[in-house]
Design a protein around this motif. Sequence first.
Motif, PDB file in Angstrom:
ATOM      1  N   SER A  26       0.851  -1.194   0.000  1.00  0.00           N
ATOM      2  CA  SER A  26       0.000   0.000   0.000  1.00  0.00           C
ATOM      3  C   SER A  26       0.883   1.238   0.000  1.00  0.00           C
ATOM      4  CB  SER A  26      -0.911   0.017   1.242  1.00  0.00           C
ATOM      5  OG  SER A  26      -1.752  -1.115   1.273  1.00  0.00           O
ATOM      6  N   ARG A  27       0.289   2.357  -0.383  1.00  0.00           N
ATOM      7  CA  ARG A  27       1.028   3.613  -0.378  1.00  0.00           C
ATOM      8  C   ARG A  27       1.477   3.936   1.050  1.00  0.00           C
ATOM      9  NH1 ARG A  27       2.959   4.724  -5.241  1.00  0.00           N
ATOM     10  NH2 ARG A  27       1.354   4.746  -6.868  1.00  0.00           N
ATOM     11  N   GLY A  75       0.675  -7.702 -17.767  1.00  0.00           N
ATOM     12  CA  GLY A  75       1.027  -6.381 -17.301  1.00  0.00           C
ATOM     13  C   GLY A  75       0.085  -5.662 -16.361  1.00  0.00           C
ATOM     14  N   TRP A  76      -1.138  -5.334 -16.840  1.00  0.00           N
ATOM     15  CA  TRP A  76      -2.011  -4.518 -16.003  1.00  0.00           C
ATOM     16  C   TRP A  76      -2.456  -5.259 -14.751  1.00  0.00           C
ATOM     17  CZ3 TRP A  76      -2.772   0.167 -14.779  1.00  0.00           C
ATOM     18  CH2 TRP A  76      -3.898   0.521 -14.009  1.00  0.00           C
ATOM     19  N   TRP A  77      -2.633  -6.573 -14.869  1.00  0.00           N
ATOM     20  CA  TRP A  77      -3.042  -7.369 -13.717  1.00  0.00           C
ATOM     21  C   TRP A  77      -2.030  -7.211 -12.576  1.00  0.00           C
ATOM     22  CZ3 TRP A  77      -3.939 -13.403 -13.833  1.00  0.00           C
ATOM     23  CH2 TRP A  77      -4.882 -13.740 -12.846  1.00  0.00           C
ATOM     24  N   TYR A  78      -0.758  -7.076 -12.918  1.00  0.00           N
ATOM     25  CA  TYR A  78       0.282  -6.959 -11.911  1.00  0.00           C
ATOM     26  C   TYR A  78       0.600  -5.519 -11.535  1.00  0.00           C
ATOM     27  CZ  TYR A  78       1.182 -11.910 -11.744  1.00  0.00           C
ATOM     28  OH  TYR A  78       1.045 -13.262 -11.516  1.00  0.00           O
ATOM     29  N   LEU A  79       0.165  -4.561 -12.348  1.00  0.00           N
ATOM     30  CA  LEU A  79       0.401  -3.148 -12.059  1.00  0.00           C
ATOM     31  C   LEU A  79      -0.768  -2.496 -11.330  1.00  0.00           C
ATOM     32  CD1 LEU A  79       2.115  -0.571 -12.405  1.00  0.00           C
ATOM     33  CD2 LEU A  79       1.009  -0.257 -14.637  1.00  0.00           C
ATOM     34  N   ASP A  80      -1.973  -2.922 -11.584  1.00  0.00           N
ATOM     35  CA  ASP A  80      -3.194  -2.314 -11.070  1.00  0.00           C
ATOM     36  C   ASP A  80      -3.073  -1.977  -9.577  1.00  0.00           C
ATOM     37  OD1 ASP A  80      -5.738  -1.560 -10.373  1.00  0.00           O
ATOM     38  OD2 ASP A  80      -6.715  -3.436 -10.994  1.00  0.00           O
ATOM     39  N   PRO A  81      -3.096  -0.676  -9.217  1.00  0.00           N
ATOM     40  CA  PRO A  81      -2.934  -0.312  -7.801  1.00  0.00           C
ATOM     41  C   PRO A  81      -4.082  -0.757  -6.919  1.00  0.00           C
ATOM     42  CG  PRO A  81      -3.503   1.618  -9.108  1.00  0.00           C
ATOM     43  CD  PRO A  81      -3.243   0.504 -10.076  1.00  0.00           C
ATOM     44  N   GLU A  82      -5.208  -1.151  -7.524  1.00  0.00           N
ATOM     45  CA  GLU A  82      -6.343  -1.659  -6.764  1.00  0.00           C
ATOM     46  C   GLU A  82      -6.412  -3.181  -6.796  1.00  0.00           C
ATOM     47  OE1 GLU A  82      -8.152   0.410  -4.997  1.00  0.00           O
ATOM     48  OE2 GLU A  82      -6.985   2.086  -5.778  1.00  0.00           O
ATOM     49  N   GLU A  84      -4.454  -7.239  -6.685  1.00  0.00           N
ATOM     50  CA  GLU A  84      -3.830  -8.055  -5.643  1.00  0.00           C
ATOM     51  C   GLU A  84      -2.316  -7.860  -5.560  1.00  0.00           C
ATOM     52  OE1 GLU A  84      -5.117  -9.789  -3.344  1.00  0.00           O
ATOM     53  OE2 GLU A  84      -7.032 -10.660  -3.955  1.00  0.00           O
ATOM     54  N   VAL A  85      -1.675  -7.513  -6.684  1.00  0.00           N
ATOM     55  CA  VAL A  85      -0.208  -7.507  -6.718  1.00  0.00           C
ATOM     56  C   VAL A  85       0.371  -6.114  -6.526  1.00  0.00           C
ATOM     57  CG1 VAL A  85       1.828  -8.207  -8.026  1.00  0.00           C
ATOM     58  CG2 VAL A  85      -0.289  -9.536  -8.210  1.00  0.00           C
ATOM     59  N   ARG A  86      -0.143  -5.114  -7.238  1.00  0.00           N
ATOM     60  CA  ARG A  86       0.227  -3.707  -7.027  1.00  0.00           C
ATOM     61  C   ARG A  86       1.722  -3.470  -7.229  1.00  0.00           C
ATOM     62  NH1 ARG A  86      -2.906  -3.666  -1.185  1.00  0.00           N
ATOM     63  NH2 ARG A  86      -4.738  -4.828  -1.909  1.00  0.00           N
ATOM     64  N   GLY A  87       2.219  -3.972  -8.368  1.00  0.00           N
ATOM     65  CA  GLY A  87       3.656  -3.962  -8.606  1.00  0.00           C
ATOM     66  C   GLY A  87       4.299  -2.594  -8.562  1.00  0.00           C
ATOM     67  N   GLY A  88       3.647  -1.564  -9.106  1.00  0.00           N
ATOM     68  CA  GLY A  88       4.229  -0.229  -9.084  1.00  0.00           C
ATOM     69  C   GLY A  88       4.374   0.319  -7.678  1.00  0.00           C
ATOM     70  N   ILE A  89       3.362   0.117  -6.856  1.00  0.00           N
ATOM     71  CA  ILE A  89       3.417   0.567  -5.462  1.00  0.00           C
ATOM     72  C   ILE A  89       4.543  -0.145  -4.726  1.00  0.00           C
ATOM     73  CG2 ILE A  89       2.176   0.532  -3.266  1.00  0.00           C
ATOM     74  CD1 ILE A  89      -0.414   0.961  -4.828  1.00  0.00           C
ATOM     75  N   VAL A  90       4.654  -1.448  -4.931  1.00  0.00           N
ATOM     76  CA  VAL A  90       5.708  -2.220  -4.272  1.00  0.00           C
ATOM     77  C   VAL A  90       7.084  -1.704  -4.677  1.00  0.00           C
ATOM     78  CG1 VAL A  90       6.775  -4.506  -4.102  1.00  0.00           C
ATOM     79  CG2 VAL A  90       4.278  -4.279  -3.962  1.00  0.00           C
ATOM     80  N   ALA A 267       0.420 -14.346  -4.187  1.00  0.00           N
ATOM     81  CA  ALA A 267       1.523 -13.743  -4.942  1.00  0.00           C
ATOM     82  C   ALA A 267       1.673 -12.272  -4.606  1.00  0.00           C
ATOM     83  CB  ALA A 267       1.297 -13.928  -6.436  1.00  0.00           C
ATOM     84  N   GLY A 268       0.548 -11.558  -4.551  1.00  0.00           N
ATOM     85  CA  GLY A 268       0.607 -10.145  -4.236  1.00  0.00           C
ATOM     86  C   GLY A 268       1.145  -9.885  -2.849  1.00  0.00           C
ATOM     87  N   VAL A 269       0.738 -10.702  -1.899  1.00  0.00           N
ATOM     88  CA  VAL A 269       1.222 -10.554  -0.529  1.00  0.00           C
ATOM     89  C   VAL A 269       2.726 -10.834  -0.454  1.00  0.00           C
ATOM     90  CG1 VAL A 269       1.041 -11.504   1.802  1.00  0.00           C
ATOM     91  CG2 VAL A 269      -1.027 -11.088   0.455  1.00  0.00           C
ATOM     92  N   LEU A 270       3.189 -11.814  -1.227  1.00  0.00           N
ATOM     93  CA  LEU A 270       4.589 -12.218  -1.176  1.00  0.00           C
ATOM     94  C   LEU A 270       5.522 -11.325  -1.981  1.00  0.00           C
ATOM     95  CD1 LEU A 270       4.239 -16.093  -1.589  1.00  0.00           C
ATOM     96  CD2 LEU A 270       4.955 -14.889   0.469  1.00  0.00           C
ATOM     97  N   LEU A 271       4.995 -10.581  -2.940  1.00  0.00           N
ATOM     98  CA  LEU A 271       5.870  -9.875  -3.877  1.00  0.00           C
ATOM     99  C   LEU A 271       6.940  -9.030  -3.193  1.00  0.00           C
ATOM    100  CD1 LEU A 271       6.595  -9.265  -6.836  1.00  0.00           C
ATOM    101  CD2 LEU A 271       5.028  -7.307  -6.699  1.00  0.00           C
ATOM    102  N   PRO A 272       6.624  -8.182  -2.199  1.00  0.00           N
ATOM    103  CA  PRO A 272       7.698  -7.392  -1.597  1.00  0.00           C
ATOM    104  C   PRO A 272       8.839  -8.248  -1.048  1.00  0.00           C
ATOM    105  CG  PRO A 272       5.562  -6.537  -0.933  1.00  0.00           C
ATOM    106  CD  PRO A 272       5.300  -7.832  -1.620  1.00  0.00           C
ATOM    107  N   ASP A 273       8.509  -9.298  -0.319  1.00  0.00           N
ATOM    108  CA  ASP A 273       9.561 -10.145   0.242  1.00  0.00           C
ATOM    109  C   ASP A 273      10.259 -10.962  -0.844  1.00  0.00           C
ATOM    110  OD1 ASP A 273       9.353  -9.309   2.861  1.00  0.00           O
ATOM    111  OD2 ASP A 273       7.877 -10.838   3.403  1.00  0.00           O
TER     112      ASP A 273
END
Length: 285
Positions: A26-27, A75-82, A84-90, A267-273
């Motif tokens: 999250s931001r 792409g968008w599925w992993y970038l979408d800030p709303e 599960e993954v929110r790649g740009g925010i991460v 996957a979204g929860v794990l991405l940062p780690d």
Amino acid sequence: MTAYVPFVPLPLDQEDVRYEHGPDSSRRPGVPHGFTVELHWESTAYPGTTRKVWVHVPAAYNPAEPAGILVFQDGWWYLDPEGEVRGGIVLDNLVHRGDIPVTIGVFVDPGVFEDIEDPVRRKNRNAEYDAFGGRYGAFLLEEIIPEVRRRFVISDDPERWAIVGGGSGGSCAFTVAWHYPDRFRRVAGFLSSFTQLPGGNNYPALIHMTPRKPLRIFLQTGHRDLRWNQPDHNWLAENLRVAAALAEADYDFRLVLGDGGHNPNHAGVLLPDALRWLWRPGDAD
């Protein structure tokens, strides 16, 4: 150094398990937002297809210092800030904290045939992702990444290059790194669809027969992934077979097994780690 993991009770009912996102999904207050460039791409590697590509650049990017590159499938599925993954925010959070080097995210949608109306035949995703060979990797290296490099300064160091995907995109990411370890040294595959590779999943045998490649690999699978209790085309079992082969071949790899089904939540929860682990100090070689 001992790492202490907080106690979390195991869910007894695995039919509908969801994981809660951590703070880096999250931001965060005080973390500057990067910016995103959207591209419309007509491919020569996959004639007749078009796709969107998003390039996310963290605020810390400095053209005087080459950045790393992290390619996401779907792409968008992993970038979408709303999503599960929110790649740009991460990326914004991890780069700002110095947890990973300055890294530009490239979010590549699968191709579509815009002149075909049938919704199934219109999509080229499975043809691109569920394939064993170097075609998709060449597409990235010869079409997409040169366009990114035309706009931004990217490091030539393969230790700064990573590729990520989930489902068919996960096995696709693994295949790209397998065929192009001189470029992509870091790979994360979530719920990878090894079972859908044409001719079956040959990776366990290939990993044993092939000299170890200089890769660092993060895998995640779910106990309730597709056909988890079936004798064939079992997504859970095929991921475990790949992980076992990597362990026996002394790869620098990590496997996380969750209780969820075939969805991007874990996957979204794990991405940062996962990204922290991929870029932890030390070489994969």
